[in-house]
Design a protein around this motif. Structure first.
Motif, PDB file in Angstrom:
ATOM      1  N   THR A 130       0.834  -1.209   0.000  1.00 18.52           N
ATOM      2  CA  THR A 130       0.000   0.000   0.000  1.00 18.52           C
ATOM      3  C   THR A 130       0.862   1.249   0.000  1.00 18.52           C
ATOM      4  N   GLU A 131       2.064   1.174   0.557  1.00 14.78           N
ATOM      5  CA  GLU A 131       2.948   2.342   0.553  1.00 14.78           C
ATOM      6  C   GLU A 131       3.366   2.708  -0.868  1.00 14.78           C
ATOM      7  N   ALA A 132       3.750   1.698  -1.654  1.00 14.72           N
ATOM      8  CA  ALA A 132       4.141   1.962  -3.041  1.00 14.72           C
ATOM      9  C   ALA A 132       2.953   2.476  -3.840  1.00 14.72           C
ATOM     10  N   GLU A 133       1.790   1.867  -3.616  1.00 15.51           N
ATOM     11  CA  GLU A 133       0.591   2.303  -4.323  1.00 15.51           C
ATOM     12  C   GLU A 133       0.290   3.769  -4.037  1.00 15.51           C
ATOM     13  N   THR A 134       0.321   4.130  -2.764  1.00  9.27           N
ATOM     14  CA  THR A 134      -0.022   5.495  -2.394  1.00  9.27           C
ATOM     15  C   THR A 134       1.002   6.485  -2.915  1.00  9.27           C
ATOM     16  N   ALA A 135       2.278   6.121  -2.873  1.00 10.30           N
ATOM     17  CA  ALA A 135       3.318   7.007  -3.399  1.00 10.30           C
ATOM     18  C   ALA A 135       3.083   7.300  -4.870  1.00 10.30           C
ATOM     19  N   LEU A 136       2.743   6.264  -5.637  1.00  6.87           N
ATOM     20  CA  LEU A 136       2.466   6.462  -7.060  1.00  6.87           C
ATOM     21  C   LEU A 136       1.219   7.310  -7.266  1.00  6.87           C
ATOM     22  N   ALA A 137       0.160   7.007  -6.518  1.00  5.44           N
ATOM     23  CA  ALA A 137      -1.098   7.732  -6.693  1.00  5.44           C
ATOM     24  C   ALA A 137      -0.945   9.212  -6.389  1.00  5.44           C
ATOM     25  N   LEU A 138      -0.185   9.534  -5.361  1.00  7.95           N
ATOM     26  CA  LEU A 138      -0.017  10.940  -4.994  1.00  7.95           C
ATOM     27  C   LEU A 138       0.789  11.697  -6.041  1.00  7.95           C
ATOM     28  N   GLN A 139       1.735  11.012  -6.679  1.00 11.18           N
ATOM     29  CA  GLN A 139       2.459  11.653  -7.782  1.00 11.18           C
ATOM     30  C   GLN A 139       1.505  12.011  -8.918  1.00 11.18           C
ATOM     31  N   GLY A 140       0.594  11.092  -9.201  1.00  7.36           N
ATOM     32  CA  GLY A 140      -0.373  11.367 -10.252  1.00  7.36           C
ATOM     33  C   GLY A 140      -1.356  12.452  -9.879  1.00  7.36           C
ATOM     34  N   LEU A 141      -1.880  12.391  -8.655  1.00  9.83           N
ATOM     35  CA  LEU A 141      -2.882  13.360  -8.222  1.00  9.83           C
ATOM     36  C   LEU A 141      -2.325  14.781  -8.243  1.00  9.83           C
ATOM     37  N   GLY A 142      -1.100  14.950  -7.774  1.00 13.37           N
ATOM     38  CA  GLY A 142      -0.500  16.282  -7.758  1.00 13.37           C
ATOM     39  C   GLY A 142      -0.087  16.783  -9.125  1.00 13.37           C
ATOM     40  N   SER A 143       0.163  15.860 -10.061  1.00 12.35           N
ATOM     41  CA  SER A 143       0.708  16.230 -11.369  1.00 12.35           C
ATOM     42  C   SER A 143      -0.333  16.359 -12.464  1.00 12.35           C
ATOM     43  N   TYR A 144      -1.446  15.651 -12.351  1.00 13.13           N
ATOM     44  CA  TYR A 144      -2.397  15.626 -13.450  1.00 13.13           C
ATOM     45  C   TYR A 144      -3.012  16.988 -13.769  1.00 13.13           C
ATOM     46  N   PRO A 145      -3.251  17.864 -12.792  1.00 17.69           N
ATOM     47  CA  PRO A 145      -3.713  19.207 -13.183  1.00 17.69           C
ATOM     48  C   PRO A 145      -2.716  19.917 -14.091  1.00 17.69           C
ATOM     49  N   VAL A 146      -1.429  19.686 -13.865  1.00 17.97           N
ATOM     50  CA  VAL A 146      -0.398  20.268 -14.728  1.00 17.97           C
ATOM     51  C   VAL A 146      -0.466  19.619 -16.105  1.00 17.97           C
ATOM     52  N   LEU A 147      -0.565  18.290 -16.135  1.00 16.12           N
ATOM     53  CA  LEU A 147      -0.638  17.564 -17.401  1.00 16.12           C
ATOM     54  C   LEU A 147      -1.863  17.986 -18.204  1.00 16.12           C
ATOM     55  N   GLN A 148      -3.012  18.063 -17.543  1.00 14.74           N
ATOM     56  CA  GLN A 148      -4.267  18.288 -18.247  1.00 14.74           C
ATOM     57  C   GLN A 148      -4.509  19.756 -18.592  1.00 14.74           C
ATOM     58  N   SER A 149      -4.004  20.686 -17.757  1.00 13.06           N
ATOM     59  CA  SER A 149      -4.368  22.091 -17.916  1.00 13.06           C
ATOM     60  C   SER A 149      -3.187  23.039 -17.997  1.00 13.06           C
TER      61      SER A 149
END
Length: 381
Positions: A84-103
């Motif tokens: 779950t630690e690896a999963e959460t680390a990956l998910a948080l990278q995506g959550l914080g970055s996707y607004p930059v990617l998308q907009s």
């Protein structure tokens, strides 16, 4: 993609992710300090291409602006079955970055996403405030005009990866008393003058903290999307990530189910394996059925997102609601069938029991998901 069956390529990829996690990431996760960003873990995920999978094309310098929801769910579920630690680390990278990617502007994407994909930069999604959680339109962090930019003043709270992030996607009020129509999104470097924060002591293996903005200067080219349209930036990201929170939950449920099937088959009680007790067998059947139903909802929502279908908010909410509530049930039943041994510190189920509670709250609590679903039904009507 058929929403109800994985392709051979997807099945093989999920298996490869589980193998990487089991053989390399679990050990790195265990070596990390609880409540702190595990940068060696992120670097390892970057080196194996797991983070880059979140941003197709980023390694060639031409990232695809359209997110791949199914890939995100595959990654999160596969990682969650092992760590779950690896999963959460990956998910948080995506959550914080996707607004930059998308907009974001092209230069914003070039500045941040390759570093995130490599595991060299830590991202954070800074939406929630002390008095604005589920009601995100009530945000009060002020963005006051300052020349060709703004100054941010106020506090964000319950922010994952804070205060250690290298950059924050920040949602601030640019027009007072305008509800969701007066919010703008910005990308703010973590070392910006006037920016500070502290850790919060929570039941969580990853850092969660406050972020304080004391007149933090942001420039026009750090605006994400259009001024006063930041709420749409946030919702676009959350519509993508809500099904993947469900995938995280499904992965935890599957890990608990697998452990319980193995344990009840080997545990002798009342003259035979525990699994031969009808009440145990029926509980396992219920756990398995709910887990599979959650999985189907998650990947149906992801497939709808990837196909560009309408009314994604309702489908994403259904996936998150059902999968996270299911995971809570499955883990709880797994603990019940294991008995006291499951509550010993270090046991898989003791870990999952602590981890499974938070997804029913973050990125929209279960009650909010029901509200979103009801709104979707009214629109259809």
């Amino acid at each position: 993609m058929n929403a109800f069956a994985f392709t051979p390529e997807q099945t093989a990829y999920a298996a490869s992710v589980r193998k990487i996690a089991a053989e390399q990431l679990v050990e790195l996760a265990a070596a990390g300090a609880e409540g702190a960003v595990n940068r060696p873990l992120l670097k390892a995920m970057g080196s194996h291409g797991l983070l880059a999978r979140l941003f197709p094309g980023v390694e060639s310098g031409q990232p695809t602006r359209q997110a791949a929801a199914t890939d995100l769910c595959l990654l999160r579920e596969a990682l969650a079955t092992q760590s779950t630690e690896a999963e959460t680390a990956l998910a948080l990278q995506g959550l914080g970055s996707y607004p930059v990617l998308q907009s974001g502007l092209d230069e914003q994407v070039r500045r941040w996403l390759p570093a995130v994909a490599a595991g060299d930069a830590v991202a954070a999604f800074a939406l929630t405030e002390p008095d604005a959680g589920s009601d995100a339109a009530a945000l009060q962090l002020a963005a006051e005009p300052d020349g060709d930019g703004w100054r941010l003043t106020g506090t964000k709270m319950w922010i994952s990866n804070a205060p250690e992030a290298d950059f924050y996607t920040v949602f601030a009020r640019t027009t007072p008393d305008a509800g969701s129509r007066g919010v703008s999104a910005f990308v703010v470097p973590g070392d910006r003058t006037g920016l500070s924060g502290e850790h919060l002591d929570l039941v969580s293996p990853h850092p969660i903290g406050t972020v304080v903005f004391d007149g933090v200067r942001v420039n026009r080219d750090e605006l994400l999307g259009e001024e006063n349209r930041g709420f749409a930036v946030a919702m676009r990201t959350l519509d993508l990530f809500r099904p993947s929170v469900g995938a995280f939950a499904v992965g935890m449920a599957q890990a608990a189910l697998d452990a319980t099937v193995e344990y009840t088959a080997s545990r002798e009680a009342f003259g035979g394996p525990l699994v031969k007790q009808q009440t145990v067998a029926h509980t396992l059947a219920e756990m398995a059925t709910r887990t599979e139903a959650g999985r189907l909802l998650v990947y149906a929502a992801a497939a709808a997102y990837d196909a560009g279908e309408q009314d994604l908010a309702g489908r994403a909410a259904m996936a998150k609601l059902f999968a996270t509530e299911t995971a809570q049930y499955v883990v709880d039943q797994a603990v019940q069938l294991h008995g006291a041994r499951a509550l010993r510190r270090g046991h898989l189920l003791e870990h999952l029991y602590r981890e499974v509670r938070a997804p029913r709250i973050y990125e929209g609590a279960s009650e909010i998901q029901r509200t979103i679903i009801a709104r979707s039904l009214r629109r259809r009507g």
